[in-house]
Design an enzyme around this catalytic site. Structure first.
Site, short mmCIF file in Angstrom:
data_model
loop_
_atom_site.label_atom_id
_atom_site.label_comp_id
_atom_site.label_asym_id
_atom_site.label_seq_id
_atom_site.Cartn_x
_atom_site.Cartn_y
_atom_site.Cartn_z
N ILE A 1 0.82 -1.21 0.00
CA ILE A 1 0.00 0.00 0.00
C ILE A 1 0.86 1.26 0.00
O ILE A 1 0.40 2.35 -0.37
CB ILE A 1 -0.94 0.00 1.23
CG1 ILE A 1 -2.12 0.95 1.03
CG2 ILE A 1 -0.17 0.31 2.51
CD1 ILE A 1 -3.23 0.78 2.04
N LYS A 2 2.12 1.12 0.38
CA LYS A 2 3.01 2.28 0.47
C LYS A 2 3.30 2.91 -0.90
O LYS A 2 3.77 4.05 -0.96
CB LYS A 2 4.32 1.88 1.15
CG LYS A 2 4.16 1.42 2.59
CD LYS A 2 3.77 2.55 3.52
CE LYS A 2 3.86 2.12 4.98
NZ LYS A 2 3.57 3.22 5.90
#
Length: 451
Positions: free
Chosen positions: A42-43
């Site tokens: 998700i980063k």
């Protein structure tokens, strides 16, 4: 149809319903599986956003160097952006993080500097301090500072939150997310609460982090801080990305429970996720009594399990930390009331070996020379040789010796031992803490698994 570059694949990750682990819960539980992003976490969302905002503000110039303190996932997202946009990357991480994460960062062209974990944030050796120092020393560089850079939470306000709202058709009642930099949970929660202020936001923390106590009391208590094994969440300070007003509850999860749950997610749901996903779902299970029929719970599964194959998906690593309750070679030996290993030497007579087999009711005997394994004898092998040539019983063991048994670690899982025992290998040996050999046979494994 094609995309212009890899960055255009970021976002629009799927919501996947969990069916087995959560089957007894009254609510519908779905996972926002963000390892579908190109950097497998998700980063990627916030990494790209931080770069774009830095460019807009003139802080990141062509040919510049991106510097960041990262456990690996943010670094991967920044590295992808750097590849496309032409920047250099230097990432500072801790010795707690998995080797796989550092190797992946190096594979995409980044320089990785490893710092000690067990130091305070303001210690010159901490990865926060080293990253800030490098940004001061290196010309045309920028320290991204995902902890205090509000572009972090902006990314999730603009993408993660809207995606979840649309994918659930506005039916989401609970958001569950591990708490690290604060960007994911705060940005997503800010958007969702604007849409429906009744949505509950549950932050999952780890024991050893100070975030939970800070949320409950407003106090930064360094006595709460102690080393923990969980990766990618929990903090020893409060990043500026947090807005605690949009979070309804903090729940702490143990290192062991998070790791074990991650393995369950892989085996039972087919989702090969990282440590934080296990902790996220474990936190939800601890709060299950707060759910009711009709609730729609979204759990954030941050990253991919490939970054943890040397840790939570490694049986040895799990057992060394007491996280894996499996039977091992040692357990079998301890359950046999200290039976002494029966051995022969190459100079023994075959008939003597046969008598030992009868006396001790065993089918396998290691052949040892000067306390070193040099071969083996099996009841079936001796039977065939003696049946073909009865006189061989007067010969030395060296004339009928079979190949040596495999030697394994004393805490090898029973399942792995079973895979080593076959027609060629009638048993497996291991040394205990004192350096003494012990034997496990097929019969021992069957008995152990049957208990």
């Amino acid at each position: 149809m094609w995309l212009n570059n890899i960055l255009e694949t970021i976002g629009n990750t799927p919501l996947i319903k969990l069916n087995k682990i959560t089957k007894d819960l009254p609510a519908t539980v779905v996972a926002k599986v963000d390892y579908f992003n190109p950097g497998n976490s998700i980063k990627d969302r916030m990494a790209l956003k931080m770069v774009e905002v830095a460019e807009q503000e003139g802080k990141l110039k062509p040919g510049g160097t991106i510097i960041e303190g990262t456990s690996g996932n943010t670094g991967m997202g920044l590295a992808l952006a750097a590849c496309v946009k032409g920047y250099k990357c230097i990432f500072v991480t801790t010795d707690k993080q998995s080797k796989e994460k550092a190797d992946i960062l190096k594979a995409v062209g980044a320089e990785v500097i490893v710092c000690p974990t067990n130091v305070l944030p303001d210690d010159p050796k901490s990865y926060y301090s080293v990253a800030k120092r490098l940004a001061r020393e290196i010309p045309n560089s920028m320290y991204m500072n995902q902890y205090d850079n509000l572009a972090n939470r902006l990314a999730h306000y603009e993408s993660t939150g809207p995606e979840i709202w649309e994918q659930t058709e506005g039916k989401i009642t609970h958001l569950v997310c591990t708490a690290g930099t604060g960007g994911t949970i705060t940005g997503t929660a800010m958007y969702l609460k604007e849409k429906n202020p009744n949505i509950k936001v549950w932050a999952i923390d780890v024991y050893g982090s100070l975030l939970t106590k800070y949320f409950r009391t407003g106090e930064i208590d360094m006595n709460e801080v102690h080393p923990y094994i969980s990766e990618g969440f929990g903090e020893d300070f409060v990043p500026q990305n947090y807005d605690m007003r949009v979070i309804d509850h903090f729940e702490q999860v143990t290192d062991k429970d998070g790791a074990v749950m991650a393995r369950r997610i892989a085996k039972e749901e087919g989702l090969f996720c990282g440590y934080s996903a296990g902790s996220c779902l474990q936190g939800l299970m601890q709060l299950k009594d707060s759910l009711k029929a009709g609730d729609v719970v979204v759990c954030i599964f941050h990253d991919h399990g490939s970054r943890y194959v040397g840790k939570i998906y490694n049986d040895q690593w799990m057992m060394e930390r007491g996280f894996l309750d499996v039977k091992t070679f040692k357990d079998i030996v301890n359950g046999r009331a200290n039976q002494k290993l029966v051995t022969v030497t190459p100079g023994h007579i075959v008939s003597e070996a046969v008598e030992l087999m009868k006396k001790h009711d065993i089918e396998q005997i290691p052949v040892m020379q000067d306390n070193e394994l040099v071969g083996s004898l099996s009841e079936s092998g001796l039977f065939q040789k003696i049946f073909s040539n009865p006189e061989i019983k007067n010969a030395k063991v060296s004339s009928v010796i079979e190949h040596a048994y495999p030697v394994v670690d004393f805490v090898t899982p029973v399942e792995k031992i079973g895979n080593l025992i076959n027609k060629e290998n009638g048993a497996v040996l291991a040394k205990d803490e004192k350096g003494e050999y012990h034997i496990v046979t097929k019969y021992d494994v069957i008995q152990s698994l049957a208990k």
